[in-house]
Design an enzyme around this catalytic site. Structure first.
Site, PDB file in Angstrom:
ATOM      1  CE  LYS A 152      13.799  48.355  32.950  1.00 26.11           C
ATOM      2  NZ  LYS A 152      14.818  48.109  31.925  1.00 26.11           N
ATOM      3  CD  GLU A 227       4.697  35.451  31.549  1.00 26.84           C
ATOM      4  OE1 GLU A 227       5.179  34.508  32.223  1.00 26.84           O
ATOM      5  OE2 GLU A 227       5.128  35.800  30.446  1.00 26.84           O
ATOM      6  CB  CYS A 261       7.634  32.566  29.722  1.00 28.17           C
ATOM      7  SG  CYS A 261       6.563  33.550  28.694  1.00 28.17           S
ATOM      8  CD  GLU A 354      11.883  30.536  32.456  1.00 29.54           C
ATOM      9  OE1 GLU A 354      12.243  31.448  33.217  1.00 29.54           O
ATOM     10  OE2 GLU A 354      10.855  30.611  31.762  1.00 29.54           O
TER      11      GLU A 354
HETATM   12  P1  NDP Z   1      15.089  40.204  34.680  1.00 30.97           P
HETATM   13  O1  NDP Z   1      13.938  39.713  35.477  1.00 30.97           O
HETATM   14  O2  NDP Z   1      16.297  40.690  35.398  1.00 30.97           O
HETATM   15  O3  NDP Z   1      14.644  41.410  33.713  1.00 30.97           O
HETATM   16  C1  NDP Z   1      13.352  41.642  33.241  1.00 30.97           C
HETATM   17  C2  NDP Z   1      13.044  43.141  33.253  1.00 30.97           C
HETATM   18  O4  NDP Z   1      13.060  43.622  34.606  1.00 30.97           O
HETATM   19  C3  NDP Z   1      14.085  44.006  32.523  1.00 30.97           C
HETATM   20  O5  NDP Z   1      13.428  45.114  31.921  1.00 30.97           O
HETATM   21  C4  NDP Z   1      14.984  44.450  33.649  1.00 30.97           C
HETATM   22  O6  NDP Z   1      15.727  45.617  33.377  1.00 30.97           O
HETATM   23  C5  NDP Z   1      13.981  44.690  34.740  1.00 30.97           C
HETATM   24  N1  NDP Z   1      14.549  44.679  36.094  1.00 30.97           N
HETATM   25  C6  NDP Z   1      15.664  44.032  36.532  1.00 30.97           C
HETATM   26  N2  NDP Z   1      15.853  44.258  37.835  1.00 30.97           N
HETATM   27  C7  NDP Z   1      14.848  45.051  38.255  1.00 30.97           C
HETATM   28  C8  NDP Z   1      14.501  45.645  39.507  1.00 30.97           C
HETATM   29  N3  NDP Z   1      15.211  45.426  40.609  1.00 30.97           N
HETATM   30  N4  NDP Z   1      13.395  46.416  39.575  1.00 30.97           N
HETATM   31  C9  NDP Z   1      12.647  46.631  38.485  1.00 30.97           C
HETATM   32  N5  NDP Z   1      12.934  46.133  37.268  1.00 30.97           N
HETATM   33  C10 NDP Z   1      14.015  45.333  37.150  1.00 30.97           C
HETATM   34  O7  NDP Z   1      15.466  39.032  33.669  1.00 30.97           O
HETATM   35  P2  NDP Z   1      16.903  38.742  32.997  1.00 30.97           P
HETATM   36  O8  NDP Z   1      17.000  39.586  31.812  1.00 30.97           O
HETATM   37  O9  NDP Z   1      18.006  38.866  33.998  1.00 30.97           O
HETATM   38  O10 NDP Z   1      16.764  37.189  32.624  1.00 30.97           O
HETATM   39  C11 NDP Z   1      17.137  36.197  33.576  1.00 30.97           C
HETATM   40  C12 NDP Z   1      16.221  34.991  33.494  1.00 30.97           C
HETATM   41  O11 NDP Z   1      14.873  35.372  33.750  1.00 30.97           O
HETATM   42  C13 NDP Z   1      16.142  34.328  32.119  1.00 30.97           C
HETATM   43  O12 NDP Z   1      17.187  33.476  31.876  1.00 30.97           O
HETATM   44  C14 NDP Z   1      14.802  33.625  32.209  1.00 30.97           C
HETATM   45  O13 NDP Z   1      14.942  32.411  32.913  1.00 30.97           O
HETATM   46  C15 NDP Z   1      13.966  34.601  33.021  1.00 30.97           C
HETATM   47  N6  NDP Z   1      13.144  35.470  32.141  1.00 30.97           N
HETATM   48  C16 NDP Z   1      11.839  35.162  31.980  1.00 30.97           C
HETATM   49  C17 NDP Z   1      11.069  35.910  31.123  1.00 30.97           C
HETATM   50  C18 NDP Z   1       9.633  35.602  30.918  1.00 30.97           C
HETATM   51  O14 NDP Z   1       9.141  35.706  29.802  1.00 30.97           O
HETATM   52  N7  NDP Z   1       8.903  35.298  31.959  1.00 30.97           N
HETATM   53  C19 NDP Z   1      11.613  37.019  30.352  1.00 30.97           C
HETATM   54  C20 NDP Z   1      13.006  37.290  30.613  1.00 30.97           C
HETATM   55  C21 NDP Z   1      13.731  36.531  31.480  1.00 30.97           C
HETATM   56  P3  NDP Z   1      17.208  45.551  32.731  1.00 30.97           P
HETATM   57  O15 NDP Z   1      16.957  45.522  31.283  1.00 30.97           O
HETATM   58  O16 NDP Z   1      17.869  46.789  33.152  1.00 30.97           O
HETATM   59  O17 NDP Z   1      17.871  44.331  33.255  1.00 30.97           O
END
Ligand code: NDP
Length: 451
Positions: A152, A227, A261, A354
């Site tokens: 996904k 991660e 990250c 972050e």
């Molecule tokens: P999320 O953790 O919400 O999203 C990451 C992925 O998880 C997306 O594909 C999202 O889908 C999916 N997801 C969201 N909710 C669920 C759930 N309940 N069950 C399963 N999958 C889910 O990150 P955000 O996009 O909201 O970003 C918010 C913050 O997270 C950022 O500002 C940053 O601080 C951190 N982040 C860290 C990352 C890293 O590299 N470690 C990467 C991205 C964000 P959908 O697209 O539908 O939201």
């Protein structure tokens, strides 16, 4: 349908159908059915299929890169690197099927051996910040080890994942073995957690959602790799090459507009050289080329969305001590200038959270012990940099900093042939490197009596 927005222009570049719960279940069932035949593919043939997939990606690098520029606002240079990174991980793990070697362990009265068996269906949940590499780091070793994959992409950035799914099919990866399911995290991603046929979830994203996924997976003792980001220190000692440390610090944090990250978003500078470092940093920040991500010279593009722009901006208010800022275009587009902040202390929210944008804090430290203590004063532990010309100090500090990926006199964190992952709340497990495929297997022990 979900509109996909170009963050540099705010124009709609595509409409993508969101996978329903019923269609997610159907795709997981197909992946489950495909397991037996994928496992039965001879190791050399599975390796050949992965190499053909890699070759298909290679032939499509420019197209994938342009898609990423228009969907994610990544600079064209970064986007090409990201597409080639997928090609490279596929080639690297294509060597796995023929090298998944079990052990033969001496025991009395028989023969004892181990097998590395595939787990089954693997669900991979990808964030929006690096859509291509993070997908590849999961699916390449998972497929190589004999698993089938449902993936996904983030709702904001589905285009390159959809294209990778097409390229896999064109390369001959059989139906059901690798399926891309664009859609909502709360529907598709959540179903990976709850569907009993999915035996492992690989998640990259926010700590908050990562914790929910881990808790959800516990119900079925489902394997999980997480991660979850970082708040990484860039430690600059007085005995370092200060010019180089200052010249490279912007790249260390502002690459991908800080949506990384591994971003070195906390600069810690030894007090005796603090003022000199700031003098050197200012022109380096002013020199960051921010603008049209499709232009070859651009070094930093926009933030991913209006919502994320507001979230990053929310860390700065009238009381924030902004030392200096770089430039950014006016709208349309979700632009945010490279920003350097002098916080009042290490407990400020902007130092502990972050921010995930082009914002960096700079704090002084007194000595080595103080630097280590500040670097470790966080629940994150993903990466970091240490600038020093004293090799003993480089080793001492590298061993003492609680983080999975450290670089000395460099900001480099990711090579597909070395392990990547976090300490503490930055995650669980390791991706990439020689052992990553083993994380997609179970060890089976078999004893055959001879007496
Ligand atoms: P999320 O953790 O919400 O999203 C990451 C992925 O998880 C997306 O594909 C999202 O889908 C999916 N997801 C969201 N909710 C669920 C759930 N309940 N069950 C399963 N999958 C889910 O990150 P955000 O996009 O909201 O970003 C918010 C913050 O997270 C950022 O500002 C940053 O601080 C951190 N982040 C860290 C990352 C890293 O590299 N470690 C990467 C991205 C964000 P959908 O697209 O539908 O939201």
């Amino acid at each position: 349908m979900t509109a996909v927005i170009n963050p540099a222009t705010e124009a709609v570049v595509a409409q993508v159908a969101a996978t329903s719960l019923e269609d997610t279940d159907a795709a997981i069932e197909r992946a489950h059915v495909a397991l037996a035949s994928w496992r039965a593919v001879a190791p050399g043939d599975r390796a050949r299929l992965l190499r053909r997939f890699a070759d298909a990606v290679d032939a499509d690098v420019e197209n994938l890169a342009q898609l990423e520029v228009s969907n994610s606002g990544h600079t064209i240079g970064n986007a090409r690197w990201e597409a080639r990174n997928v090609r490279d991980v596929l080639h690297y793990y294509a060597a796995t099927p023929e090298r998944l070697l079990g052990k033969q362990i001496p025991v009395p009265g028989g023969v004892n051996m181990t097998f590395n068996e595939p787990l089954g269906v693997v669900g991979i949940i990808v964030p929006w910040n690096f859509p291509m590499p993070i997908a590849g780091w999961g699916f390449a070793p998972a497929l190589a080890a004999g698993n089938t994959v449902v993936l996904k992409p983030a709702e904001l950035t589905p285009l390159t994942a959809i294209r990778l799914g097409e390229l896999a099919a064109e390369a001959g990866i059989p139906p059901g073995v690798f399926t891309v399911l664009p859609g909502k995290g709360s529907v598709v991603g959540q179903r990976f957690v709850t569907h009993p046929a999915v035996r492992k979830v690989v998640f990259t994203g926010s700590t908050e959602v990562g914790k929910q996924i881990m808790a959800g997976c516990a119900d079925q003792v489902k394997r999980v790799t997480l991660e979850l980001g970082g708040k990484n220190a860039n430690i600059v000692f007085a005995d370092s090459d200060l010019e180089k440390a200052a010249a490279t610090a912007p790249y260390g944090v502002f690459d991908n507009a800080g949506q990384d990250c591994c971003a070195r978003s906390r600069i810690l500078v030894q007090r005796s050289v603090f003022d000199r470092f700031m003098e050197l940093l200012e022109p380096a920040v002013a020199g960051v080329v921010v603008g049209d991500p499709a232009a070859e010279a651009t070094e930093m593009g926009p933030l991913i969305s209006a919502e994320h722009h507001d979230r990053v901006a929310g860390y700065l208010d009238d009381g924030t001590n902004v030392a200096f800022r770089g430039s950014a275009p006016d709208g349309p587009g979700f632009w945010f200038p490279p920003t350097v902040v002098l916080p009042s202390g290490p407990t400020d929210r902007i130092v502990t959270d972050e921010v995930f944008g082009p914002v960096v804090t700079v704090l002084p430290f007194e000595d080595e012990a103080d630097a280590i203590s500040l670097a470790n004063d966080t629940e994150y532990g993903l990466s970091g940099s240490i600038w020093t010309n004293d090799v003993g100090r480089a080793l001492r500090v590298s061993r003492a900093v609680e983080a999975g990926n450290l670089s000395v006199n460099s900001h480099s964190s990711v090579r597909y042939w070395t392990p990547f992952g976090g300490f503490k709340q930055s995650g669980l497990g390791r991706e990439l490197g020689p052992d990553a495929a083993l994380a997609f297997t179970e060890v089976k022990n078999v004893f055959i009596a001879t007496d």
